[in-house]
Motif scaffolding. Structure first.
Motif, PDB file in Angstrom:
ATOM      1  N   ALA A 170      54.317  33.500  77.386  1.00 48.15           N
ATOM      2  CA  ALA A 170      54.210  34.924  77.089  1.00 48.15           C
ATOM      3  C   ALA A 170      52.815  35.425  77.456  1.00 48.15           C
ATOM      4  N   THR A 171      52.761  36.545  78.184  1.00 48.50           N
ATOM      5  CA  THR A 171      51.514  37.121  78.665  1.00 48.50           C
ATOM      6  C   THR A 171      51.572  38.631  78.473  1.00 48.50           C
ATOM      7  N   LEU A 172      50.460  39.221  78.032  1.00 45.20           N
ATOM      8  CA  LEU A 172      50.403  40.674  77.897  1.00 45.20           C
ATOM      9  C   LEU A 172      50.056  41.278  79.252  1.00 45.20           C
ATOM     10  N   TYR A 173      50.889  42.206  79.720  1.00 49.21           N
ATOM     11  CA  TYR A 173      50.671  42.849  81.019  1.00 49.21           C
ATOM     12  C   TYR A 173      50.254  44.292  80.783  1.00 49.21           C
ATOM     13  N   MET A 174      49.139  44.695  81.391  1.00 47.55           N
ATOM     14  CA  MET A 174      48.672  46.076  81.326  1.00 47.55           C
ATOM     15  C   MET A 174      48.451  46.552  82.753  1.00 47.55           C
ATOM     16  N   ALA A 175      49.151  47.584  83.163  1.00 40.20           N
ATOM     17  CA  ALA A 175      49.006  48.121  84.517  1.00 40.20           C
ATOM     18  C   ALA A 175      47.649  48.805  84.662  1.00 40.20           C
ATOM     19  N   THR A 176      47.148  48.849  85.881  1.00 39.27           N
ATOM     20  CA  THR A 176      45.836  49.434  86.121  1.00 39.27           C
ATOM     21  C   THR A 176      45.870  50.954  86.165  1.00 39.27           C
ATOM     22  N   GLY A 177      47.006  51.539  86.463  1.00 41.61           N
ATOM     23  CA  GLY A 177      47.107  52.988  86.541  1.00 41.61           C
ATOM     24  C   GLY A 177      48.484  53.456  86.118  1.00 41.61           C
ATOM     25  N   LYS A 178      48.664  54.763  86.084  1.00 41.96           N
ATOM     26  CA  LYS A 178      49.949  55.328  85.660  1.00 41.96           C
ATOM     27  C   LYS A 178      51.055  55.112  86.685  1.00 41.96           C
ATOM     28  N   ASP A 179      50.682  54.921  87.937  1.00 41.56           N
ATOM     29  CA  ASP A 179      51.687  54.749  88.989  1.00 41.56           C
ATOM     30  C   ASP A 179      51.869  53.290  89.406  1.00 41.56           C
ATOM     31  N   THR A 180      51.246  52.356  88.671  1.00 42.42           N
ATOM     32  CA  THR A 180      51.332  50.938  88.991  1.00 42.42           C
ATOM     33  C   THR A 180      52.255  50.252  88.001  1.00 42.42           C
ATOM     34  N   PHE A 181      53.197  49.472  88.491  1.00 40.72           N
ATOM     35  CA  PHE A 181      54.147  48.772  87.633  1.00 40.72           C
ATOM     36  C   PHE A 181      54.312  47.335  88.098  1.00 40.72           C
ATOM     37  N   HIS A 182      54.727  46.484  87.166  1.00 45.49           N
ATOM     38  CA  HIS A 182      55.170  45.134  87.532  1.00 45.49           C
ATOM     39  C   HIS A 182      56.678  45.218  87.713  1.00 45.49           C
ATOM     40  N   ILE A 183      57.191  44.691  88.794  1.00 42.66           N
ATOM     41  CA  ILE A 183      58.627  44.707  89.063  1.00 42.66           C
ATOM     42  C   ILE A 183      59.137  43.281  88.979  1.00 42.66           C
ATOM     43  N   CYS A 184      60.111  43.061  88.092  1.00 37.97           N
ATOM     44  CA  CYS A 184      60.683  41.726  87.893  1.00 37.97           C
ATOM     45  C   CYS A 184      61.437  41.315  89.162  1.00 37.97           C
ATOM     46  N   PRO A 185      61.201  40.091  89.674  1.00 42.83           N
ATOM     47  CA  PRO A 185      61.884  39.669  90.904  1.00 42.83           C
ATOM     48  C   PRO A 185      63.381  39.408  90.726  1.00 42.83           C
ATOM     49  N   THR A 186      63.834  39.217  89.482  1.00 38.14           N
ATOM     50  CA  THR A 186      65.241  38.920  89.242  1.00 38.14           C
ATOM     51  C   THR A 186      66.071  40.180  89.037  1.00 38.14           C
ATOM     52  N   CYS A 187      65.636  41.055  88.107  1.00 38.98           N
ATOM     53  CA  CYS A 187      66.460  42.217  87.756  1.00 38.98           C
ATOM     54  C   CYS A 187      65.873  43.542  88.230  1.00 38.98           C
ATOM     55  N   LYS A 188      64.701  43.527  88.853  1.00 37.88           N
ATOM     56  CA  LYS A 188      64.028  44.702  89.415  1.00 37.88           C
ATOM     57  C   LYS A 188      63.604  45.725  88.357  1.00 37.88           C
ATOM     58  N   LYS A 189      63.432  45.286  87.101  1.00 35.26           N
ATOM     59  CA  LYS A 189      62.984  46.176  86.028  1.00 35.26           C
ATOM     60  C   LYS A 189      61.485  46.430  86.184  1.00 35.26           C
ATOM     61  N   LYS A 190      61.052  47.686  85.975  1.00 36.75           N
ATOM     62  CA  LYS A 190      59.645  48.047  86.075  1.00 36.75           C
ATOM     63  C   LYS A 190      59.009  48.010  84.687  1.00 36.75           C
ATOM     64  N   THR A 191      57.816  47.394  84.600  1.00 36.99           N
ATOM     65  CA  THR A 191      57.089  47.312  83.349  1.00 36.99           C
ATOM     66  C   THR A 191      55.667  47.781  83.585  1.00 36.99           C
ATOM     67  N   GLY A 192      55.222  48.756  82.803  1.00 35.96           N
ATOM     68  CA  GLY A 192      53.862  49.261  82.919  1.00 35.96           C
ATOM     69  C   GLY A 192      52.928  48.617  81.924  1.00 35.96           C
ATOM     70  N   LYS A 193      53.448  48.317  80.726  1.00 40.35           N
ATOM     71  CA  LYS A 193      52.630  47.726  79.683  1.00 40.35           C
ATOM     72  C   LYS A 193      53.547  46.983  78.737  1.00 40.35           C
ATOM     73  N   GLY A 194      53.240  45.729  78.449  1.00 37.32           N
ATOM     74  CA  GLY A 194      54.048  44.962  77.519  1.00 37.32           C
ATOM     75  C   GLY A 194      53.962  43.466  77.776  1.00 37.32           C
ATOM     76  N   ILE A 195      54.871  42.733  77.149  1.00 35.46           N
ATOM     77  CA  ILE A 195      54.904  41.288  77.271  1.00 35.46           C
ATOM     78  C   ILE A 195      55.774  40.892  78.457  1.00 35.46           C
ATOM     79  N   VAL A 196      55.217  40.093  79.343  1.00 37.10           N
ATOM     80  CA  VAL A 196      55.963  39.503  80.450  1.00 37.10           C
ATOM     81  C   VAL A 196      55.815  37.992  80.345  1.00 37.10           C
ATOM     82  N   TYR A 197      56.669  37.260  81.011  1.00 33.41           N
ATOM     83  CA  TYR A 197      56.692  35.807  80.905  1.00 33.41           C
ATOM     84  C   TYR A 197      56.375  35.190  82.259  1.00 33.41           C
TER      85      TYR A 197
END
Length: 71
Positions: A24-51
């Motif tokens: 478990a890792t806390l993910y914080m995007a650098t800006g409002k238009d930056t997201f993490h995109i999951c390679p499996t389900c393509k869900k966008k995460t801007g701030k939260g817990i990612v694995y």
């Protein structure tokens, strides 16, 4: 009269937790238009817990399991 104390837990009855995939890792995007995109389900995460598993970030532990299944 006082109530009875609860029984002590026997330490030999403790069960081990299963090894769950991902760290478990806390993910914080650098800006409002930056997201993490999951390679499996393509869900966008801007701030939260990612694995993290093998240096790849996933949105949930279920996505890690789905990524390891080969069709």
């Amino acid at each position: 009269m006082a109530g009875k104390k609860p029984a002590k837990v026997n330490s030999s009855n403790n069960t081990k937790q299963d090894n769950r995939p991902g760290k478990a890792t806390l993910y914080m995007a650098t800006g409002k238009d930056t997201f993490h995109i999951c390679p499996t389900c393509k869900k966008k995460t801007g701030k939260g817990i990612v694995y993290e598993d093998q240096n790849i970030l996933y949105c949930s532990r279920g996505c890690i399991a789905r990524a390891s299944v080969v069709l």
